[in-house]
Design an enzyme around this catalytic site. Structure first.
Site, short mmCIF file in Angstrom:
data_model
loop_
_atom_site.label_atom_id
_atom_site.label_comp_id
_atom_site.label_asym_id
_atom_site.label_seq_id
_atom_site.Cartn_x
_atom_site.Cartn_y
_atom_site.Cartn_z
N ASN A 9 -3.27 4.68 8.65
CA ASN A 9 -2.74 3.96 7.49
C ASN A 9 -2.31 2.60 8.01
OD1 ASN A 9 -1.24 2.81 5.46
ND2 ASN A 9 -0.04 4.63 5.01
N ARG A 11 -0.76 0.25 6.83
CA ARG A 11 0.57 -0.20 6.42
C ARG A 11 1.68 0.44 7.25
NH1 ARG A 11 1.43 -0.08 0.19
NH2 ARG A 11 3.21 -1.25 0.92
N CYS A 12 1.33 1.41 8.08
CA CYS A 12 2.32 2.15 8.88
C CYS A 12 2.39 1.56 10.29
CB CYS A 12 1.90 3.62 8.94
SG CYS A 12 2.83 4.61 10.12
N SER A 13 3.58 1.19 10.71
CA SER A 13 3.73 0.58 12.04
C SER A 13 3.35 1.54 13.16
CB SER A 13 5.16 0.07 12.24
OG SER A 13 6.08 1.14 12.22
N ARG A 16 -0.43 1.62 13.35
CA ARG A 16 -0.94 0.39 13.99
C ARG A 16 -0.68 0.41 15.49
NH1 ARG A 16 1.74 -1.90 9.57
NH2 ARG A 16 3.30 -2.80 10.96
#
Length: 117
Positions: A9, A11-13, A16
């Site tokens: 995802n 948007r998820c740190s 990433r």
């Protein structure tokens, strides 16, 4: 299918960070944005087996609103109901998940995925 993949995802740190960790270690995984390409129930059951977990709830984001809305906090909830909820609400799948061969690991913390590389 790639030898290595990440359920990601962007948007998820943590997701990433895990992807970057893989890349920094010389891996270029297949990136599966599971919110855009939801997993089937069969794929989720395979993933559960690959993770080697004892409880389906361990692969779920239990603090999401959809978890409570679906009544999954009820102790009588079955595994079938949990898998069905993850199909309906992919957001409930804990992330990120790295899969290599027949093994998978949740990237929390990101370094934990290095065990299967």
């Amino acid at each position: 299918m790639a030898e290595l993949k990440i359920l990601h995802n962007p948007r998820c740190s943590k997701s990433r960070e895990t992807l970057k960790l893989l890349q920094d270690n010389g891996h270029e995984p297949e990136v599966v944005e599971y919110l855009k390409q939801p997993l089937s129930e069969a794929e989720l059951r395979t993933l559960f087996s690959q993770l080697g977990l004892d409880d389906v709830k361990s692969m779920m984001r239990v603090k999401e609103a959809e978890y409570k809305e679906a009544g999954l906090q009820d102790p009588n909830t079955t595994d079938d109901e949990r898998f069905a909820a993850m199909v309906k609400y992919p957001k409930l799948i804990e992330r990120p998940v790295v899969v290599k061969g027949n093994q998978a690991k949740i990237g929390r913390p990101p370094e934990s995925v290095l065990d299967i590389l």
